[in-house]
Design a protein around this motif. Sequence first.
Motif, short mmCIF file in Angstrom:
data_model
loop_
_atom_site.label_atom_id
_atom_site.label_comp_id
_atom_site.label_asym_id
_atom_site.label_seq_id
_atom_site.Cartn_x
_atom_site.Cartn_y
_atom_site.Cartn_z
N HIS A 36 25.36 56.04 63.16
CA HIS A 36 24.19 56.67 63.77
C HIS A 36 23.85 55.98 65.09
N GLY A 37 23.60 56.78 66.12
CA GLY A 37 23.17 56.27 67.41
C GLY A 37 21.90 56.94 67.87
N SER A 38 21.46 56.59 69.05
CA SER A 38 20.24 57.15 69.64
C SER A 38 20.35 58.66 69.82
N LEU A 39 19.23 59.31 69.77
CA LEU A 39 19.13 60.75 69.99
C LEU A 39 20.01 61.56 69.05
N GLY A 40 20.27 61.02 67.86
CA GLY A 40 21.07 61.73 66.87
C GLY A 40 22.57 61.71 67.12
N SER A 41 23.01 60.86 68.02
CA SER A 41 24.44 60.81 68.38
C SER A 41 25.26 60.07 67.34
N SER A 42 26.58 60.18 67.48
CA SER A 42 27.54 59.38 66.71
C SER A 42 28.14 58.37 67.68
N ILE A 43 28.17 57.10 67.28
CA ILE A 43 28.60 56.04 68.20
C ILE A 43 29.62 55.12 67.56
N ALA A 44 30.32 54.37 68.39
CA ALA A 44 31.22 53.32 67.94
C ALA A 44 31.40 52.34 69.10
N PHE A 45 31.59 51.06 68.75
CA PHE A 45 31.74 50.02 69.76
C PHE A 45 33.17 49.48 69.77
N LEU A 46 33.60 49.07 70.98
CA LEU A 46 34.90 48.45 71.19
C LEU A 46 34.71 46.96 71.42
N HIS A 47 35.71 46.17 71.07
CA HIS A 47 35.61 44.72 71.23
C HIS A 47 35.61 44.36 72.72
N LEU A 83 30.96 44.87 76.59
CA LEU A 83 30.71 45.58 75.34
C LEU A 83 30.65 47.06 75.69
N THR A 84 31.53 47.83 75.06
CA THR A 84 31.69 49.25 75.39
C THR A 84 31.36 50.09 74.17
N GLU A 85 30.55 51.10 74.40
CA GLU A 85 30.13 52.01 73.34
C GLU A 85 30.66 53.40 73.66
N LEU A 86 31.13 54.09 72.64
CA LEU A 86 31.53 55.49 72.76
C LEU A 86 30.43 56.33 72.11
N VAL A 87 30.03 57.41 72.77
CA VAL A 87 28.92 58.23 72.29
C VAL A 87 29.33 59.70 72.25
N GLN A 88 29.21 60.28 71.08
CA GLN A 88 29.33 61.74 70.94
C GLN A 88 27.92 62.26 70.75
N ALA A 89 27.43 62.97 71.75
CA ALA A 89 26.05 63.45 71.71
C ALA A 89 25.83 64.43 70.56
N ALA A 90 24.61 64.41 70.05
CA ALA A 90 24.22 65.38 69.02
C ALA A 90 24.15 66.76 69.65
N GLU A 91 24.25 67.76 68.83
CA GLU A 91 24.08 69.13 69.33
C GLU A 91 22.66 69.26 69.85
N ARG A 92 22.52 69.91 70.96
CA ARG A 92 21.20 70.08 71.57
C ARG A 92 20.55 71.36 71.04
N HIS A 93 19.25 71.28 70.82
CA HIS A 93 18.48 72.41 70.31
C HIS A 93 17.34 72.69 71.28
N GLY A 94 17.42 73.78 71.97
CA GLY A 94 16.35 74.14 72.91
C GLY A 94 16.21 73.16 74.04
N GLY A 95 17.33 72.52 74.44
CA GLY A 95 17.29 71.59 75.56
C GLY A 95 16.85 70.18 75.20
N VAL A 96 16.48 69.96 73.95
CA VAL A 96 16.02 68.64 73.52
C VAL A 96 16.80 68.25 72.28
#
Length: 153
Positions: free
Chosen positions: A112-123, A131-144
């Motif tokens: 779980h990440g911010s704004l409902g995203s899915s995240i993962a960190f690299l060494h 420190l590098t983070e990968l973020v897959q954004a959550a689906e947007r609903h009505g622009g928010v």
Amino acid sequence: MFMRIDHVGIACHDLEEKIALFERIFELKVVAREVNTEQGVKEAMLHIADGEGGGSYIQLLEPLGPDTPVGKFLAKRGEGVHHVAFGVPDVVQALEKIDDRGVRLLDKQPRHGSLGSSIAFLHPKDVGGMLTELVQAAERHGGVTPNARNADT
């Protein structure tokens, strides 16, 4: 693989003080606040802009305690840039590609990440000390995004 810089995470001692600073200097607005006990932080996401690949943010991070990752970071390095996060279309696929290239993963599976995203960190030692983070954004609903609705909580 990367669609955008999703956010830059900034470690701070006082979240409210830093929010006021970024609002005053850069005219940024808080779009979400969250307490993430798994990561040991209180955080605020300040919106910068939207682009074709999604939004870009500043993420302010205050540790919940001195023994958390951000608490230890602050004790060792002081306030400042903690990590850079890149937006990816599919975090699981990105992890597989990066793992195949010999980079150590701090997260084998997304979390779980911010704004409902899915995240993962690299060494950090395998990506130039950052420190590098990968973020897959959550689906947007009505622009928010779903968690962004409660920015004042």
